[in-house]
Write a protein that holds these residues in place. Structure first.
Motif, PDB file in Angstrom:
ATOM      1  N   PHE A   1       0.832  -1.205   0.000  1.00  0.00           N
ATOM      2  CA  PHE A   1       0.000   0.000   0.000  1.00  0.00           C
ATOM      3  C   PHE A   1       0.858   1.242   0.000  1.00  0.00           C
ATOM      4  O   PHE A   1       0.632   2.189  -0.753  1.00  0.00           O
ATOM      5  N   ARG A   2       1.834   1.169   0.883  1.00  0.00           N
ATOM      6  CA  ARG A   2       2.660   2.359   1.031  1.00  0.00           C
ATOM      7  C   ARG A   2       3.373   2.666  -0.270  1.00  0.00           C
ATOM      8  O   ARG A   2       3.463   3.804  -0.704  1.00  0.00           O
TER       9      ARG A   2
ATOM     10  N   ASN B   1       2.437   1.833  -3.187  1.00  0.00           N
ATOM     11  CA  ASN B   1       1.464   2.359  -4.147  1.00  0.00           C
ATOM     12  C   ASN B   1       1.232   3.829  -3.941  1.00  0.00           C
ATOM     13  O   ASN B   1       1.200   4.602  -4.892  1.00  0.00           O
ATOM     14  N   PHE B   2       1.059   4.166  -2.693  1.00  0.00           N
ATOM     15  CA  PHE B   2       0.790   5.581  -2.440  1.00  0.00           C
ATOM     16  C   PHE B   2       1.976   6.433  -2.846  1.00  0.00           C
ATOM     17  O   PHE B   2       1.803   7.550  -3.313  1.00  0.00           O
ATOM     18  N   GLU B   3       3.140   5.882  -2.601  1.00  0.00           N
ATOM     19  CA  GLU B   3       4.288   6.690  -2.964  1.00  0.00           C
ATOM     20  C   GLU B   3       4.453   6.779  -4.471  1.00  0.00           C
ATOM     21  O   GLU B   3       5.008   7.728  -4.992  1.00  0.00           O
TER      22      GLU B   3
ATOM     23  N   VAL C   1       1.650   3.982   7.287  1.00  0.00           N
ATOM     24  CA  VAL C   1       1.201   4.112   5.904  1.00  0.00           C
ATOM     25  C   VAL C   1       0.558   5.475   5.675  1.00  0.00           C
ATOM     26  O   VAL C   1       0.562   6.007   4.555  1.00  0.00           O
TER      27      VAL C   1
ATOM     28  N   SER D   1       2.401   8.426   3.846  1.00  0.00           N
ATOM     29  CA  SER D   1       2.482   8.270   2.395  1.00  0.00           C
ATOM     30  C   SER D   1       1.153   8.603   1.755  1.00  0.00           C
ATOM     31  O   SER D   1       1.088   9.237   0.687  1.00  0.00           O
ATOM     32  N   LEU D   2       0.088   8.170   2.435  1.00  0.00           N
ATOM     33  CA  LEU D   2      -1.235   8.439   1.884  1.00  0.00           C
ATOM     34  C   LEU D   2      -1.474   9.935   1.772  1.00  0.00           C
ATOM     35  O   LEU D   2      -1.949  10.431   0.740  1.00  0.00           O
TER      36      LEU D   2
ATOM     37  N   MET E   1       0.688  12.266   1.584  1.00  0.00           N
ATOM     38  CA  MET E   1       1.539  12.809   0.511  1.00  0.00           C
ATOM     39  C   MET E   1       0.868  12.599  -0.834  1.00  0.00           C
ATOM     40  O   MET E   1       0.799  13.504  -1.678  1.00  0.00           O
ATOM     41  N   ALA E   2       0.373  11.381  -1.020  1.00  0.00           N
ATOM     42  CA  ALA E   2      -0.252  11.060  -2.305  1.00  0.00           C
ATOM     43  C   ALA E   2      -1.460  11.955  -2.535  1.00  0.00           C
ATOM     44  O   ALA E   2      -1.689  12.452  -3.644  1.00  0.00           O
TER      45      ALA E   2
ATOM     46  N   ARG F   1      -0.323  15.301  -3.587  1.00  0.00           N
ATOM     47  CA  ARG F   1       0.130  15.355  -4.984  1.00  0.00           C
ATOM     48  C   ARG F   1      -1.061  15.359  -5.919  1.00  0.00           C
ATOM     49  O   ARG F   1      -1.061  16.034  -6.956  1.00  0.00           O
TER      50      ARG F   1
ATOM     51  N   GLN G   1      -6.266   5.899  -8.963  1.00  0.00           N
ATOM     52  CA  GLN G   1      -5.476   5.011  -8.113  1.00  0.00           C
ATOM     53  C   GLN G   1      -5.880   5.168  -6.654  1.00  0.00           C
ATOM     54  O   GLN G   1      -6.081   4.203  -5.945  1.00  0.00           O
ATOM     55  N   LEU G   2      -5.988   6.433  -6.259  1.00  0.00           N
ATOM     56  CA  LEU G   2      -6.347   6.654  -4.862  1.00  0.00           C
ATOM     57  C   LEU G   2      -7.742   6.126  -4.575  1.00  0.00           C
ATOM     58  O   LEU G   2      -7.978   5.489  -3.554  1.00  0.00           O
TER      59      LEU G   2
ATOM     60  N   GLU H   1      -7.345   2.491  -4.166  1.00  0.00           N
ATOM     61  CA  GLU H   1      -6.557   1.967  -3.056  1.00  0.00           C
ATOM     62  C   GLU H   1      -7.161   2.300  -1.708  1.00  0.00           C
ATOM     63  O   GLU H   1      -7.058   1.516  -0.767  1.00  0.00           O
TER      64      GLU H   1
ATOM     65  N   PHE I   1      -7.440  -0.173   1.391  1.00  0.00           N
ATOM     66  CA  PHE I   1      -6.646   0.039   2.595  1.00  0.00           C
ATOM     67  C   PHE I   1      -7.549   0.073   3.825  1.00  0.00           C
ATOM     68  O   PHE I   1      -7.251  -0.521   4.854  1.00  0.00           O
TER      69      PHE I   1
END
Lengths: 673, 243
Positions: A474-475, A477-479, B117, B120-121, B123-124, B127, B178-179, B182, B186
């Motif tokens: 997951f991580r 992917n997010f990155e 996690v 990162s989420l 951050m995504a 973006r 994608q988000l 995911e 998640f």
């Protein structure tokens, strides 16, 4: 009875035997009288006591029970003892000859019981008197009491209660006197004489002991009170008397420490005191530790991890939440309450109880110093003043009190302590049982409950391993949600600049500006988006790594690092000079002498404007047409012309007619020109 | 009027449909809540276990202090009582330590991993937001060029703008999709992830790690019962030996 014998002196002449017999008879008479007096007074005494205890006490209902207890203290015990005594006395009445002997023995028999029972009453008597005085101050109450007493015991008179309450005291002091009287009238060689003598001494001892006991009690109550005095009160208490007292004590102490004066060593007392100190230290430490334990329990109860359930309905999570809530709110709370009531409170009371003896021991030490000084004086001078004698006496009283009572006290405290500890353990056990019960109950609902522990652990580890892999994915992917914003269109005509920078600094140092930079300071650059710069330093002179020193080919300055991104140079092919048209060689990339980037893409550009070829070396363009840029300069190195390929044809076109497009995505938009 | 620094009254052009935006907000909102709960749970668990350990340590201190009292030398009954208490307290402490270690491994660490996690989420998501801004901006540029009269240079510029727009739009779409894919996954993964942890948490109350030893509170209970029995007999002795 034997009176007529005594009335016969006239009939005889004065023979010594007869005189002796007469006096003997007289003493016998007196003796008998004394014995009769003893028995009669005993009867009436007991009767009065019973009246007091039953009738009067029952009628004094408006007084609180505590007061009644103080007034009459252990009168019931006295009545019991004395009834038995009376019974014994009455039995002796039948045995004429040996009566006196038996009476003596009876007194000796009852000696201890008398002492035991009367000393309590006598010690309490002062308090009872205080109460009576207090009642006297209330006229209504006083009248009521009087009325009751007069109804029952008319001969009490106006002094009422106090008259009645003093009777036992009077009685116990009367016994030696009565015995004395009997003794006087007994012939020294009679068999009963030694017994009587012993009885008399015994009763005198009883009285002395009762007195001693009373003094001790007084001393104890005087000094064991904890006085909470403010500083001002303490200061007010200092007067010349106290000062002199304290200074003499201090000097005595110093003399002892210096060795000038021998210290009275009382080993027995010292041992007792030591043990007492240990016991009190034990209690204090236990109290402190338990307080810390309770604090921690408090902190533990404050956190409620069971309240957030991560929005997971059902399953072990909910079960855990239920279990935890149960434990928290019921089991632990109950434990805490029981702990406070059954362990903490008794411990606190125990600690309070220790204060009295502490004070007494301290006082004893002071009095000991006084005592020693007085003893000294006695040795030197031979006599002491009244106060000094009193001081001596106080010390002795204190000492004997402590010596007599400390052992029992210590033992009681130890028992109490033991009980407290046992309760603590019992509570812990109950808590453990409860936790176990609830947890096991909860466990039966779990899916894996039948799996033994080590297997379960492996299971958990595996599942955690898997899910952590999942998490990692997951991580990642997010990155990854970041394809780098693809290389921005270069500003037209800047490729030469790029080449220069690239050859000078190397491919790794080239960066492209992602957003327009407007420089603020004197050393900052203003750059448009898409500009390529070379990195000189990735921090400024102050060490700020957000500002980078870059070279634009012309200028140098600082730019914010956040607006730069690495730029990958497109390797330019060697210029094909004069090669128009499909030649095999031209299709191949000749290896560059300088190392190139590994990206061999040829840029796709877009024709911004239409262009008409005027020579064979040029090629026509239509506005918006995609062309493949092969060279950004002509064979003479003139950047104004670019070699392009379009529609399979190659030729030169003006560079300014071209616009960069990033992606090689084919598109089929065309404009009718 | 280009001198107006901000556009008043012009509604933000909806370049992405409302439903998509709403979906995204909803999913992200759920995840944000989950993050907060995870953090809180982790903190609370840690504090709770710390407090538990502190409790048993203070219990050990009770018995240690008692042992160090000189009364123990004098009074053998007292000594035996206090020694038994000490043993019991130390054992309880050991159990608690085991339990806490177990909890640390099976609950607190997984919570931490799960929580790692989230940065990162976010951050995504940032973006994506950036991409959205770029998209909007370029879209506006395209619109602007569209409105102008169609001359060659304008057309070329329009074309160029469209070219710039396309990758950015694709980028945004990709990120968004994608988000949106995911995030629910998640969110759903927490079920599988945490079930074993909590199960282990319940079990830790009952059984310690070692399989050969009997379960912790059971042992505790037996120990306490032993202790009270012993003390009762000791007390009888002291009672009968005299006041």
């Amino acid at each position: 009875m034997a009176d007529h014998r005594a009335e016969e002196p006239s009939s005889r002449s004065g023979s010594p035997d007869e005189e002796g017999r007469v006096s003997e008879d007289r003493s016998l008479l007196h003796q008998r009288l004394a014995v009769r007096e003893l028995i009669d007074t005993e009867i009436s005494y007991l009767h009065t006591l019973q009246l007091c205890a039953s009738d009067i006490r029952n009628h004094l209902q408006q007084l609180p029970q505590g007061d009644l207890d103080i007034l009459f203290s252990n009168i019931d015990d006295i009545i019991k003892v004395n009834s038995r005594f009376l019974h014994g006395l009455q039995e002796t009445a039948s045995k004429e000859e040996e009566q006196v002997y038996l009476i003596g023995n009876l007194f000796l028999e009852f000696q201890e019981e008398f002492e035991h029972v009367y000393k309590v009453y006598c010690a309490n008597y002062d308090q009872a008197l205080l109460l009576v005085d207090a009642y006297r101050k209330e006229p209504a109450l006083q009248r009521e009491i009087q009325r009751i007493i007069e109804a029952v015991v008319p001969q009490a008179g106006p002094s009422g209660l106090s008259f009645l309450l003093v009777i036992p005291l009077q009685r116990i002091t009367k016994y030696p006197l009565l015995l004395q009287k009997i003794l006087e009238n007994t012939l020294p060689d009679a068999g009963a004489y030694p017994v009587l003598q012993r009885a008399t001494f015994a009763l005198q001892d009883v009285n002395a002991n009762i007195n001693e006991y009373k003094i001790r009690k007084e001393v104890a109550s005087k000094y064991s009170k904890v006085e909470q005095l403010t500083l001002r009160e303490r200061l007010a208490r200092i007067n010349t008397h106290t000062l002199s007292k304290k200074t003499t004590r201090l000097s005595q102490l110093l003399k002892q420490e210096a060795g000038l004066v021998p210290k009275t060593e009382d080993k027995e007392f010292d041992d007792l005191e030591e043990r007492f100190q240990w016991v009190s230290v034990c209690v204090t430490e236990l109290k402190n530790d338990l307080a810390a334990y309770l604090d921690n329990l408090e902190v533990f109860l404050r956190f409620r991890p069971h309240e957030c359930n991560l929005d997971i309905p059902g399953g072990p999570v909910v079960q855990y939440c239920n279990l935890a809530r149960d434990l928290q709110l019921k089991a632990f709370l109950e434990f805490k309450q029981r702990l406070e009531a059954l362990v903490w409170q008794p411990l606190c009371s125990l600690a309070k109880v220790l204060v009295g003896p502490q004070n007494l021991i301290k006082k004893r030490l002071d009095k000991l110093l006084d005592f020693e000084r007085v003893e000294e004086k006695l040795l030197e001078v031979g006599s002491v003043t009244y106060e000094e004698e009193a001081a001596r006496h106080t010390y002795q009283a204190l000492n004997s009190l402590l010596v007599a009572e400390l052992p029992k006290f210590n033992q009681l405290v130890m028992q109490w302590l033991g009980q407290v500890l046992r309760t603590f353990v019992a509570l812990q056990r109950d808590l453990a049982e409860q936790v176990l019960q609830r947890a096991e109950g909860s466990m039966t609902q779990l899916p894996h409950q039948h799996i033994p522990e080590p297997d379960f652990r492996k299971l958990v580890e595996n599942s955690l391993g898997q899910t952590s892999k999942q998490l990692r994915s997951f991580r990642e992917n997010f990155e990854k949600v970041l394809p780098p914003p693809t290389t921005q269109p270069l500003l037209p005509g800047s490729e030469r600049q790029v080449q220069a920078l690239w050859s000078r600094y190397g491919p790794g140092k080239l960066y492209q500006v992602t957003n327009n930079i407007s420089g603020a300071g004197s050393l900052d650059l203003t750059l448009p988006r898409g500009q390529i710069v070379a990195l000189l330093q990735n921090k400024d002179t102050k060490g700020n790594s957000g500002r980078w020193l870059v070279d634009t080919g012309g200028h140098r300055g600082y730019v914010p690092a956040g607006k730069l991104q690495p730029y990958r140079v497109v390797p330019s092919e060697e210029e094909r000079r004069g090669q128009v048209g499909p030649h095999e060689d031209s299709r191949h990339l000749t290896p560059e002498p300088t190392p190139t980037c590994s990206v061999p893409t040829v840029t796709q550009v877009v024709a911004a404007y239409p262009f008409l070829a005027r020579s064979s070396q040029e090629v026509s363009l239509q506005a918006g047409q995609p062309v493949t840029l092969l060279e950004a300069q002509d064979k003479k190195g003139n950047p104004e012309w670019s070699l392009v390929e379009v529609n399979g044809q190659r030729g030169y076109v003006p560079s300014s007619f071209l616009a960069r497009a990033p992606s090689p995505a084919p598109w089929g938009w065309s404009l009718t020109s | 009027m280009s001198w107006i620094p901000f556009k008043i009254g012009q509604p933000k052009k909806q370049i992405i449909p409302k439903t998509v935006e709403r979906d995204f907000e909803r999913e992200y909102g759920k995840l944000q809540q989950l993050e907060e709960q995870t953090k809180r749970l982790q903190k609370d668990m840690k504090k709770s276990t710390d407090a538990d350990l502190a409790m048993s340590k203070s219990a050990v201190k009770i018995s240690l202090d008692l042992l160090s009292n000189p009364l123990c030398e004098q009074d053998p009954d007292f000594l035996s009582m206090v020694t038994a208490l000490d043993t019991a307290m130390k054992r309880m402490d050991a159990f608690n330590q085991e339990k806490v270690n177990q909890i640390q491994k099976t609950v607190i660490e997984p919570l931490k991993k799960f929580g790692s996690v989230f940065p990162s989420l976010s951050m995504a998501v940032k973006r994506r937001e950036q991409a959205l801004q770029d998209y909007r901006r370029l879209q506006a540029k395209v619109e602007k060029h569209k409105e102008k009269e169609k001359t060659g240079p304008v057309l070329a510029k329009l074309h160029q703008a469209r070219e710039e727009l396309r990758p950015v739009r694709d980028d945004f779409e990709a990120k968004n999709r994608q988000l949106l894919d995911e995030m629910p996954r998640f969110y759903g993964s927490r079920l599988d992830y945490f079930q074993p942890s909590f199960e282990a948490l319940i079990r830790a109350q009952v059984r310690p790690v070692c399989a050969t030893s009997p379960p912790a509170p059971w042992r505790q209970a037996r120990l306490w019962m032993h202790l009270t029995h012993r003390w009762r007999t000791t007390r009888k002795c002291t009672r009968s030996s005299g006041t």
